[in-house]
Design an enzyme around this catalytic site. Structure first.
Site, PDB file in Angstrom:
ATOM      1  N   HIS A 106      -4.414   1.637   7.483  1.00 20.84           N
ATOM      2  CA  HIS A 106      -3.059   2.201   7.520  1.00 20.84           C
ATOM      3  C   HIS A 106      -2.935   3.343   6.505  1.00 20.84           C
ATOM      4  O   HIS A 106      -2.415   4.418   6.825  1.00 20.84           O
ATOM      5  CB  HIS A 106      -2.059   1.072   7.221  1.00 20.84           C
ATOM      6  CG  HIS A 106      -0.628   1.479   7.173  1.00 20.84           C
ATOM      7  ND1 HIS A 106       0.318   1.024   8.052  1.00 20.84           N
ATOM      8  CD2 HIS A 106       0.031   2.307   6.319  1.00 20.84           C
ATOM      9  CE1 HIS A 106       1.493   1.558   7.756  1.00 20.84           C
ATOM     10  NE2 HIS A 106       1.350   2.340   6.704  1.00 20.84           N
ATOM     11  N   GLU A 107      -3.436   3.128   5.282  1.00 22.36           N
ATOM     12  CA  GLU A 107      -3.285   4.148   4.227  1.00 22.36           C
ATOM     13  C   GLU A 107      -4.205   5.347   4.464  1.00 22.36           C
ATOM     14  O   GLU A 107      -3.804   6.481   4.208  1.00 22.36           O
ATOM     15  CB  GLU A 107      -3.534   3.546   2.837  1.00 22.36           C
ATOM     16  CG  GLU A 107      -2.625   2.386   2.445  1.00 22.36           C
ATOM     17  CD  GLU A 107      -1.141   2.630   2.685  1.00 22.36           C
ATOM     18  OE1 GLU A 107      -0.688   3.791   2.633  1.00 22.36           O
ATOM     19  OE2 GLU A 107      -0.433   1.645   2.954  1.00 22.36           O
ATOM     20  N   CYS A 125       5.832   0.020   7.166  1.00 22.36           N
ATOM     21  CA  CYS A 125       5.458   1.172   6.350  1.00 22.36           C
ATOM     22  C   CYS A 125       6.632   1.514   5.439  1.00 22.36           C
ATOM     23  O   CYS A 125       7.776   1.489   5.886  1.00 22.36           O
ATOM     24  CB  CYS A 125       5.131   2.364   7.248  1.00 22.36           C
ATOM     25  SG  CYS A 125       4.694   3.853   6.353  1.00 22.36           S
ATOM     26  N   LEU A 126       6.345   1.814   4.171  1.00 23.10           N
ATOM     27  CA  LEU A 126       7.433   2.147   3.240  1.00 23.10           C
ATOM     28  C   LEU A 126       8.163   3.422   3.670  1.00 23.10           C
ATOM     29  O   LEU A 126       9.304   3.635   3.271  1.00 23.10           O
ATOM     30  CB  LEU A 126       6.889   2.302   1.815  1.00 23.10           C
ATOM     31  CG  LEU A 126       6.362   1.006   1.181  1.00 23.10           C
ATOM     32  CD1 LEU A 126       5.803   1.295  -0.208  1.00 23.10           C
ATOM     33  CD2 LEU A 126       7.445  -0.061   1.100  1.00 23.10           C
ATOM     34  N   HIS A 182      -2.604   7.686   6.805  1.00 22.86           N
ATOM     35  CA  HIS A 182      -1.612   8.565   6.163  1.00 22.86           C
ATOM     36  C   HIS A 182      -2.271   9.854   5.665  1.00 22.86           C
ATOM     37  O   HIS A 182      -1.674  10.921   5.725  1.00 22.86           O
ATOM     38  CB  HIS A 182      -0.953   7.864   4.966  1.00 22.86           C
ATOM     39  CG  HIS A 182       0.214   7.000   5.313  1.00 22.86           C
ATOM     40  ND1 HIS A 182       1.346   7.478   5.932  1.00 22.86           N
ATOM     41  CD2 HIS A 182       0.451   5.683   5.098  1.00 22.86           C
ATOM     42  CE1 HIS A 182       2.218   6.486   6.086  1.00 22.86           C
ATOM     43  NE2 HIS A 182       1.697   5.378   5.591  1.00 22.86           N
ATOM     44  N   GLN A 202       3.104  10.106   1.039  1.00 22.72           N
ATOM     45  CA  GLN A 202       4.409   9.454   1.152  1.00 22.72           C
ATOM     46  C   GLN A 202       5.339   9.801  -0.004  1.00 22.72           C
ATOM     47  O   GLN A 202       6.553   9.580   0.087  1.00 22.72           O
ATOM     48  CB  GLN A 202       4.243   7.928   1.233  1.00 22.72           C
ATOM     49  CG  GLN A 202       3.564   7.479   2.516  1.00 22.72           C
ATOM     50  CD  GLN A 202       3.419   5.973   2.546  1.00 22.72           C
ATOM     51  OE1 GLN A 202       2.450   5.430   2.041  1.00 22.72           O
ATOM     52  NE2 GLN A 202       4.402   5.291   3.108  1.00 22.72           N
ATOM     53  N   GLY A 239       0.837  -1.198   0.000  1.00 16.58           N
ATOM     54  CA  GLY A 239       0.000   0.000   0.000  1.00 16.58           C
ATOM     55  C   GLY A 239       0.869   1.244   0.000  1.00 16.58           C
ATOM     56  O   GLY A 239       2.013   1.208   0.450  1.00 16.58           O
TER      57      GLY A 239
HETATM   58 NI    NI Z   1       2.629   3.512   5.541  1.00 20.74          NI
END
Ligand code: NI
Length: 177
Positions: A134-135, A92-93, A138, A50, A45
């Site tokens: 989670h997304e 998380c990226l 963000h 991000q 995701g």
């Molecule tokens: Ni993340």
């Protein structure tokens, strides 16, 4: 085009994203870049903030590179209802190499616009339900580390600062002749 993923902590990751007014070619190009960036980074995701874009756009694929791969782009996603709770070790990226257990709703129903601007509703469970939460976090300027203890969060913050310093040093090193 693969974009650079911003590493936490960073002020942009704390900002709220703005709703998309019109799903046009520009938004679809953003979605394409986000999928490319997410797959290149082996993520499931990615949210637009991000990559430094403060718009309510997320991409998801909880089974990347598999025959049953189901990429989903969500524009202006809103969680309409939740059911139950579950605990999952999230990464998380924007926080590479870290994972911590986070409690989330087990099932979510989310409303959103797809890449053609059509209204959609999806009821999701398992990893997809977690990824959606989670997304969408963000888009509110919230990270998974905001759900864990302050002590754990500060330890991760130190490691990320070190990682950023190393990357910056590498970048400067490789820029020299
Ligand atoms: Ni993340």
């Amino acid at each position: 085009m693969v974009r650079e993923i911003i590493i936490w902590p960073d002020p942009v990751l704390k900002k709220k994203a703005a709703p998309v007014k019109k799903v046009d070619a520009e938004v679809r190009a953003l979605v394409d870049d986000m999928f490319e960036t997410m797959y290149a980074a082996d993520g499931v995701g990615l949210a637009a903030p991000q990559i430094g874009v403060l718009q309510c756009v997320v991409v998801l694929d909880t089974t990347p590179r598999q025959p049953d791969s189901k990429p989903v782009a969500m524009i202006n996603p809103v969680i309409l209802s939740t059911e139950g709770t579950t605990i999952y070790s999230e990464g998380c990226l924007s926080i590479p190499g870290e994972a911590e257990e986070v409690e989330r709703a087990a099932v979510v129903t989310v409303g959103y616009l797809d890449a053609s601007g059509k209204e959609q509703t999806l009821r999701a469970e398992g990893l997809l339900a977690i990824a959606i939460q989670h997304e969408t976090d963000h888009l509110q300027g919230k990270m998974f580390v905001d759900h864990i203890s302050a002590l754990k969060r500060e330890m991760i913050r130190k490691r990320m600062k070190r990682l950023k310093a190393e990357r910056e040093a590498d970048r400067q090193g490789s820029a020299q002749p």
